[in-house]
Design a protein around this motif. Sequence first.
Motif, mmCIF file in Angstrom:
data_model
loop_
_atom_site.group_PDB
_atom_site.id
_atom_site.type_symbol
_atom_site.label_atom_id
_atom_site.label_comp_id
_atom_site.label_asym_id
_atom_site.label_seq_id
_atom_site.Cartn_x
_atom_site.Cartn_y
_atom_site.Cartn_z
ATOM 1 N N ARG A 112 4.409 21.780 0.543
ATOM 2 C CA ARG A 112 4.700 20.785 -0.514
ATOM 3 C C ARG A 112 5.247 19.684 -0.025
ATOM 4 N NH1 ARG A 112 5.693 20.418 -6.107
ATOM 5 N NH2 ARG A 112 7.524 19.198 -6.452
ATOM 6 N N ARG A 113 6.300 19.715 1.001
ATOM 7 C CA ARG A 113 6.687 18.713 1.697
ATOM 8 C C ARG A 113 5.806 17.709 2.418
ATOM 9 N NH1 ARG A 113 12.151 19.519 5.228
ATOM 10 N NH2 ARG A 113 13.041 19.896 3.141
ATOM 11 N N ARG A 114 4.678 18.586 2.997
ATOM 12 C CA ARG A 114 3.627 17.544 3.501
ATOM 13 C C ARG A 114 2.754 16.620 2.572
ATOM 14 N NH1 ARG A 114 -1.069 20.184 7.518
ATOM 15 N NH2 ARG A 114 -2.466 18.399 7.423
ATOM 16 N N ALA A 115 2.712 17.418 1.516
ATOM 17 C CA ALA A 115 1.689 16.736 0.431
ATOM 18 C C ALA A 115 2.426 15.525 -0.176
ATOM 19 C CB ALA A 115 1.134 17.664 -0.683
ATOM 20 N N ILE A 116 3.875 15.707 -0.470
ATOM 21 C CA ILE A 116 4.418 14.583 -0.928
ATOM 22 C C ILE A 116 4.564 13.674 0.042
ATOM 23 C CG2 ILE A 116 6.738 13.873 -1.579
ATOM 24 C CD1 ILE A 116 7.096 16.575 -3.046
ATOM 25 N N GLY A 117 4.724 13.799 1.354
ATOM 26 C CA GLY A 117 4.945 12.673 2.555
ATOM 27 C C GLY A 117 3.766 12.108 2.518
ATOM 28 N N GLU A 118 2.282 12.794 2.529
ATOM 29 C CA GLU A 118 1.256 12.207 2.472
ATOM 30 C C GLU A 118 0.988 11.225 1.480
ATOM 31 O OE1 GLU A 118 -1.539 15.553 2.644
ATOM 32 O OE2 GLU A 118 -1.587 15.684 4.696
ATOM 33 N N LEU A 119 1.399 11.657 0.176
ATOM 34 C CA LEU A 119 1.275 10.731 -1.097
ATOM 35 C C LEU A 119 2.295 9.409 -0.903
ATOM 36 C CD1 LEU A 119 1.038 13.234 -3.979
ATOM 37 C CD2 LEU A 119 -0.782 11.901 -3.156
ATOM 38 N N VAL A 120 3.342 9.644 -0.274
ATOM 39 C CA VAL A 120 4.421 8.501 -0.020
ATOM 40 C C VAL A 120 3.784 7.828 0.952
ATOM 41 C CG1 VAL A 120 6.519 7.954 1.137
ATOM 42 C CG2 VAL A 120 6.285 9.692 -0.679
ATOM 43 N N VAL A 121 3.183 8.177 2.104
ATOM 44 C CA VAL A 121 2.580 7.160 2.964
ATOM 45 C C VAL A 121 1.223 6.582 2.512
ATOM 46 C CG1 VAL A 121 1.203 7.010 5.306
ATOM 47 C CG2 VAL A 121 3.299 8.429 5.158
ATOM 48 N N ALA A 122 0.434 7.126 1.513
ATOM 49 C CA ALA A 122 -0.680 6.677 0.944
ATOM 50 C C ALA A 122 -0.258 5.538 -0.220
ATOM 51 C CB ALA A 122 -1.499 7.448 -0.117
ATOM 52 N N VAL A 123 1.074 5.529 -0.682
ATOM 53 C CA VAL A 123 1.463 4.576 -1.601
ATOM 54 C C VAL A 123 1.956 3.215 -0.721
ATOM 55 C CG1 VAL A 123 3.226 3.599 -2.953
ATOM 56 C CG2 VAL A 123 2.232 5.851 -3.446
ATOM 57 N N LEU A 124 2.457 3.596 0.406
ATOM 58 C CA LEU A 124 2.970 2.318 1.326
ATOM 59 C C LEU A 124 1.874 1.702 2.052
ATOM 60 C CD1 LEU A 124 5.965 4.185 3.261
ATOM 61 C CD2 LEU A 124 6.206 2.398 1.418
ATOM 62 N N ALA A 125 0.666 2.550 2.169
ATOM 63 C CA ALA A 125 -0.351 1.787 3.035
ATOM 64 C C ALA A 125 -1.242 1.127 1.952
ATOM 65 C CB ALA A 125 -1.513 3.101 3.360
ATOM 66 N N ALA A 126 -1.313 1.542 0.517
ATOM 67 C CA ALA A 126 -1.895 0.813 -0.476
ATOM 68 C C ALA A 126 -0.959 -0.450 -0.646
ATOM 69 C CB ALA A 126 -1.926 1.501 -1.875
ATOM 70 N N ALA A 127 0.386 -0.611 -0.719
ATOM 71 C CA ALA A 127 1.112 -1.707 -0.687
ATOM 72 C C ALA A 127 1.112 -2.626 0.212
ATOM 73 C CB ALA A 127 2.719 -1.159 -0.868
ATOM 74 N N GLY A 128 0.714 -2.068 1.433
ATOM 75 C CA GLY A 128 0.264 -2.825 2.889
ATOM 76 C C GLY A 128 -0.917 -3.575 2.523
ATOM 77 N N ALA A 129 -2.002 -2.951 2.190
ATOM 78 C CA ALA A 129 -3.248 -3.433 1.848
ATOM 79 C C ALA A 129 -3.185 -4.605 1.053
ATOM 80 C CB ALA A 129 -4.220 -2.342 1.504
ATOM 81 N N VAL A 130 -2.446 -4.704 0.009
ATOM 82 C CA VAL A 130 -2.120 -5.774 -1.110
ATOM 83 C C VAL A 130 -1.587 -6.820 -0.331
ATOM 84 C CG1 VAL A 130 -0.949 -6.399 -3.310
ATOM 85 C CG2 VAL A 130 -2.288 -4.180 -3.004
ATOM 86 N N VAL A 131 -0.473 -6.561 0.303
ATOM 87 C CA VAL A 131 0.105 -7.663 0.920
ATOM 88 C C VAL A 131 -0.619 -8.257 1.925
ATOM 89 C CG1 VAL A 131 2.134 -8.336 2.590
ATOM 90 C CG2 VAL A 131 2.431 -6.788 0.536
ATOM 91 N N SER A 132 -1.422 -7.555 2.725
ATOM 92 C CA SER A 132 -2.409 -8.031 3.608
ATOM 93 C C SER A 132 -3.522 -8.962 3.277
ATOM 94 C CB SER A 132 -2.802 -7.088 4.677
ATOM 95 O OG SER A 132 -3.879 -7.447 5.664
ATOM 96 N N TRP A 133 -4.079 -8.372 2.064
ATOM 97 C CA TRP A 133 -5.070 -9.228 1.429
ATOM 98 C C TRP A 133 -4.506 -10.607 1.094
ATOM 99 C CZ3 TRP A 133 -10.223 -8.095 0.820
ATOM 100 C CH2 TRP A 133 -10.779 -9.089 0.019
ATOM 101 N N ILE A 134 -3.325 -10.516 0.245
ATOM 102 C CA ILE A 134 -2.909 -11.700 -0.300
ATOM 103 C C ILE A 134 -2.478 -12.532 1.013
ATOM 104 C CG2 ILE A 134 -0.867 -12.705 -1.316
ATOM 105 C CD1 ILE A 134 -0.815 -10.188 -3.099
ATOM 106 N N SER A 135 -2.068 -12.037 2.045
ATOM 107 C CA SER A 135 -1.753 -13.010 3.050
ATOM 108 C C SER A 135 -2.820 -13.779 3.776
ATOM 109 C CB SER A 135 -0.924 -12.427 4.067
ATOM 110 O OG SER A 135 0.224 -12.001 3.543
ATOM 111 N N ALA A 136 -4.218 -12.888 3.497
ATOM 112 C CA ALA A 136 -5.281 -13.536 4.464
ATOM 113 C C ALA A 136 -5.788 -14.715 4.072
ATOM 114 C CB ALA A 136 -6.211 -12.449 4.235
ATOM 115 N N SER A 137 -5.500 -15.260 2.907
ATOM 116 C CA SER A 137 -6.282 -16.419 2.506
ATOM 117 C C SER A 137 -5.154 -17.817 2.622
ATOM 118 C CB SER A 137 -6.633 -16.326 0.987
ATOM 119 O OG SER A 137 -5.998 -16.279 0.045
#
Length: 80
Positions: free
Chosen positions: A2-27
């Motif tokens: 369960r700890r691993r699954a929650i860790g994967e979900l937290v990292v997924a949210v952080l990666a999604a936030a990083g994708a949004v920030v990177s996309w906004i900064s790209a233009s």
Amino acid sequence: MRRRAIGELVVAVLAAAGAVVSWISASSPVVVAPILDGEPATTSQVYYTPLLTLSLLLATAAGVLAVLGVAHLRRRRGTR
């Protein structure tokens, strides 16, 4: 598990936030000179390719980690 699954979900949210920030900064806006004399100048968007690539990679990683995290949580719940 369960700890691993929650860790994967937290990292997924952080990666999604990083994708949004990177996309906004790209233009960035640039001024385009007129083609004919007397016409006004226009603006356009210029995109920085490495940041777009980073945002796509982060979005892909976020999707994969989200699927893995949910699958681990569901698998654990089904074994009880």
